[in-house]
Write an enzyme that holds these catalytic residues in place. Structure first.
Site, mmCIF file in Angstrom:
data_model
loop_
_atom_site.group_PDB
_atom_site.id
_atom_site.type_symbol
_atom_site.label_atom_id
_atom_site.label_comp_id
_atom_site.label_asym_id
_atom_site.label_seq_id
_atom_site.Cartn_x
_atom_site.Cartn_y
_atom_site.Cartn_z
ATOM 1 C CB SER A 129 5.224 2.081 1.193
ATOM 2 O OG SER A 129 5.522 2.514 -0.108
ATOM 3 C CD GLU A 244 11.543 7.123 -4.890
ATOM 4 O OE1 GLU A 244 11.810 5.978 -4.499
ATOM 5 O OE2 GLU A 244 10.539 7.755 -4.524
#
Length: 398
Positions: A129, A244
């Site tokens: 991110s 994930e």
């Protein structure tokens, strides 16, 4: 689908329970049960205990130090780990980077980095991110320019979980500007001790230092730390995210939290009667239990479908949505069950060595901080709105 365990699987469950009873330090159990954080040294100690038993990387191939467990055995281990209040193994290296290296990494990279995960030489964090590039990850702007035998990296990552502990970061970087935004992204392994890497803390709403900003200023990364091919990192990133998101079903942690909540509701009184007998609360509790059973079944189906070495596809998005929503619902019900005892926030109650009497039931101090912290579940790993788009496109063909 037969959800009953075979005699061999029940024997394995007994073995796992015995291991936790004999090898899990009591101080870790108490801290996890009370919702208190563990230090890096605590985490490293627990990982060393698991590694000594050969159970640190349950889903890795045996040839690389894994266990060789099947899907059901991994499910049992995860469930019993949570029920025993064992620390959660930090997933960034073991459950996220390792599958990428095993599928796309060079033999040199696998032989170098995988053993260092097992023996504790490296602590990894994730550099995905950025400001302006969260769920829209293809908008990332951190650049890596090839200069001889190195890449020179400049840019910023954010929300980097436990980056203050890490000595290594796997990062997505832009290496080209042509074509679609998903093209021209590469997957780099960066030593955090390299000049030009700066870690700045982000203090969250509950007062915790869990996430960070990472700045890269003319950071030189050896070209041999490129995973796979240059400009092909988007494919590797998506492969990592399926692992994930599948893990975010969180069957074990939800099972443990729901069991605690049911026990609490059987003791708490509201209006002169036990909370478990309140029709509205009992209905929400029953719905959560039903959804957890359904999610558990679906998770095992997805894992069984990829047991031959494949990767979960868009199904991982379904698990991520339902798993995070359910975990948030259980935490919301916990606050409702505690009533006014959920309102005080005593941050020092979550510190090691705090022995003051709790306000309300035991473990109440962590309920509201965890409720606030768990709001992130439906955002990170790709927001749930993005997961619905993936499902509509990949499964429903809309």
């Amino acid at each position: 689908m037969d959800l009953s365990f075979t005699p061999e699987e029940e024997a394995f469950r007994t073995e796992v329970r015995q291991f936790f009873a004999e090898s899990l330090p009591l101080r870790f159990t108490d801290r996890v049960r009370r919702g208190q954080g563990l230090s890096k040294s605590d985490q490293e100690e627990w990982q060393a205990i698991l590694n000594a038993r050969g159970w640190l990387a349950p889903h890795w191939p045996v040839d690389w130090g894994g266990t060789g467990w099947n899907v059901v055995e991994r499910y049992i281990f995860d469930l019993e780990s949570n029920l025993a209040h064992a620390p959660r193994v930090v997933p960034f290296g073991f459950s996220m980077l390792a599958p990428v290296l095993l599928k796309y990494g060079s033999e040199k990279q696998k032989h170098h980095w995988l053993p260092r995960m097992l023996d504790g030489s490296d602590w990894w964090c994730q550099g995905y991110s950025e400001p302006g590039a969260g769920s829209d990850l293809a908008a990332l702007k951190t650049r890596a320019v090839r200069d001889g035998d190195d890449y020179v990296v400049n840019g910023q990552k954010t929300w980097t979980t436990l980056g203050q502990y890490a000595n290594m970061i796997f990062a997505l970087v832009r290496t080209a500007e042509t074509g679609r935004r998903q093209e021209g992204i590469s997957f780099l392994l960066v030593d955090m001790a390299t000049p030009g890497v700066e870690v700045r803390p982000i203090i969250t709403l509950d007062g915790d230092h869990e996430v960070n900003e990472i700045f890269f200023t003319d950071v030189r990364v050896p070209a041999e730390n490129l995973v796979g091919e240059q400009d092909r990192g988007w494919a590797y990133a998506k492969y990592l995210l399926t692992y994930e998101r599948t893990s975010m079903a969180m069957i074990g942690s939800s099972t443990t939290a729901l069991a605690w909540l049911k026990a609490l509701a059987a003791k708490q009184k509201r209006g002169g009667k036990l909370l478990i007998d309140d029709a509205l609360f009992a209905a929400r509790l029953a719905r959560a239990e039903i959804e957890l059973a359904n999610l558990s079944t679906t998770t095992m189906r997805v894992l069984a479908a990829v047991a031959g070495g494949g990767a979960p596809g868009a199904e991982s998005s379904m698990l991520k949505i339902k798993g995070t929503e359910l975990r948030q619902e259980i935490s919301s019900l916990a606050r409702r069950a505690l009533g006014p005892h959920a309102q005080p926030f005593v941050p020092e109650a979550l510190d090691e060595g705090h022995n003051d009497a709790p306000i309300g039931p035991d473990e109440a101090a962590s309920v509201t901080p965890h409720y606030l912290n768990l709001r992130k579940l439906s955002i990170y790993g790709g927001s749930n709105e993005i997961q619905k788009n993936i499902i509509s496109k990949m499964i429903l063909q809309l």
